[in-house]
Design a protein around this motif. Structure first.
Motif, PDB file in Angstrom:
ATOM      1  N   HIS A  80       0.823  -1.203   0.000  1.00 44.55           N
ATOM      2  CA  HIS A  80       0.000   0.000   0.000  1.00 44.55           C
ATOM      3  C   HIS A  80       0.862   1.259   0.000  1.00 44.55           C
ATOM      4  O   HIS A  80       1.941   1.278   0.588  1.00 44.55           O
ATOM      5  CB  HIS A  80      -0.867   0.047   1.262  1.00 44.55           C
ATOM      6  N   LYS A 104      -6.963   8.017   0.958  1.00 42.42           N
ATOM      7  CA  LYS A 104      -6.770   7.724  -0.467  1.00 42.42           C
ATOM      8  C   LYS A 104      -5.362   7.187  -0.655  1.00 42.42           C
ATOM      9  O   LYS A 104      -4.432   7.602   0.031  1.00 42.42           O
ATOM     10  CB  LYS A 104      -6.931   8.979  -1.318  1.00 42.42           C
ATOM     11  N   GLU A 106      -2.978   3.958  -3.152  1.00 44.59           N
ATOM     12  CA  GLU A 106      -2.953   2.914  -4.167  1.00 44.59           C
ATOM     13  C   GLU A 106      -2.306   1.687  -3.556  1.00 44.59           C
ATOM     14  O   GLU A 106      -1.615   1.771  -2.541  1.00 44.59           O
ATOM     15  CB  GLU A 106      -2.239   3.363  -5.439  1.00 44.59           C
ATOM     16  N   GLU A 108      -0.282  -1.959  -4.765  1.00 41.47           N
ATOM     17  CA  GLU A 108       0.323  -2.783  -5.818  1.00 41.47           C
ATOM     18  C   GLU A 108       0.211  -4.234  -5.386  1.00 41.47           C
ATOM     19  O   GLU A 108       0.661  -4.611  -4.303  1.00 41.47           O
ATOM     20  CB  GLU A 108       1.791  -2.421  -6.019  1.00 41.47           C
ATOM     21  N   THR A 118      -1.419  -2.382 -10.142  1.00 42.43           N
ATOM     22  CA  THR A 118      -1.533  -1.311  -9.163  1.00 42.43           C
ATOM     23  C   THR A 118      -2.881  -0.643  -9.351  1.00 42.43           C
ATOM     24  O   THR A 118      -3.243  -0.295 -10.473  1.00 42.43           O
ATOM     25  CB  THR A 118      -0.395  -0.279  -9.348  1.00 42.43           C
ATOM     26  N   VAL A 119      -3.613  -0.507  -8.255  1.00 37.07           N
ATOM     27  CA  VAL A 119      -4.951   0.093  -8.338  1.00 37.07           C
ATOM     28  C   VAL A 119      -5.115   1.149  -7.250  1.00 37.07           C
ATOM     29  O   VAL A 119      -4.642   0.988  -6.129  1.00 37.07           O
ATOM     30  CB  VAL A 119      -6.063  -0.963  -8.217  1.00 37.07           C
ATOM     31  N   PRO A 120      -5.801   2.239  -7.582  1.00 38.33           N
ATOM     32  CA  PRO A 120      -6.104   3.252  -6.574  1.00 38.33           C
ATOM     33  C   PRO A 120      -7.253   2.793  -5.685  1.00 38.33           C
ATOM     34  O   PRO A 120      -8.086   1.988  -6.103  1.00 38.33           O
ATOM     35  CB  PRO A 120      -6.499   4.479  -7.399  1.00 38.33           C
ATOM     36  N   TRP A 121      -7.288   3.311  -4.472  1.00 38.48           N
ATOM     37  CA  TRP A 121      -8.354   2.984  -3.534  1.00 38.48           C
ATOM     38  C   TRP A 121      -8.706   4.224  -2.715  1.00 38.48           C
ATOM     39  O   TRP A 121      -7.913   5.146  -2.590  1.00 38.48           O
ATOM     40  CB  TRP A 121      -7.970   1.824  -2.603  1.00 38.48           C
ATOM     41  N   ILE A 143     -11.969  -0.172  -4.144  1.00 37.23           N
ATOM     42  CA  ILE A 143     -10.859  -0.313  -5.079  1.00 37.23           C
ATOM     43  C   ILE A 143     -11.317   0.189  -6.421  1.00 37.23           C
ATOM     44  O   ILE A 143     -12.409  -0.155  -6.888  1.00 37.23           O
ATOM     45  CB  ILE A 143     -10.401  -1.784  -5.200  1.00 37.23           C
ATOM     46  N   ARG A 144     -10.514   0.988  -7.068  1.00 33.81           N
ATOM     47  CA  ARG A 144     -10.826   1.531  -8.400  1.00 33.81           C
ATOM     48  C   ARG A 144     -10.015   0.765  -9.439  1.00 33.81           C
ATOM     49  O   ARG A 144      -8.951   1.179  -9.819  1.00 33.81           O
ATOM     50  CB  ARG A 144     -10.463   3.021  -8.466  1.00 33.81           C
TER      51      ARG A 144
END
Length: 145
Positions: A80, A104, A106, A108, A118-121, A143-144
């Motif tokens: 994170h 906020k 991301e 991996e 890797t995603v943003p959250w 999770i985006r």
């Protein structure tokens, strides 16, 4: 002991977190990224806490423990990065002493298939002091992908 890079968020200049809260956030994400520290991670939640991760929801220690286990089904490792942490405006505490926050960042993932993504959250967290430590009362992560 300082948290590894990426775990400590940037706090807005208008927000001054307590030392307990300032220590709790990076510690939680460091524990979250270590699949061998499940009980320590579960201990970051009150016994009646609610946890929502995407479409998966759990309430109470045992169900949170089960959700934690499922989080590692397809994931070999995760890391994170927490970019932002602030008080959530417009959200009333359920009980005295609870505080609402927005986070906020991301994450991996190294999947067991070998794929990396890797995603943003974003997250809504409600915390309170429970004895000598901070614990989650409510934690919802989106999770985006």
């Amino acid at each position: 002991m300082a948290a590894p890079s990426g775990y400590t968020p940037e706090f807005p200049s208008t927000f001054s977190p307590t030392e307990k809260l300032r220590d709790f956030i990076p510690s939680f994400f460091q524990v979250s990224d270590d699949g061998s520290r499940n009980e320590e991670w579960v201990g970051c939640f009150c016994s009646d806490a609610t946890l929502v991760m995407g479409g998966d929801e759990a309430q109470g220690t045992e169900r949170i423990r089960q959700l934690r286990s499922r989080m590692w089904d397809k994931v070999a490792s995760r890391k994170h990065s927490v970019h932002h942490f602030s008080e959530a405006t417009g959200r009333e505490p359920h009980e005295k002493g609870e505080r609402n926050f927005m986070l906020k960042g991301e994450v991996e993932y190294q999947l067991k298939t070998g794929e990396t993504k890797t995603v943003p959250w974003t997250a809504h967290a409600k915390v309170k002091e429970d004895g000598d430590r901070i614990r989650f009362v409510y934690y919802k992560v989106e999770i985006r992908a």
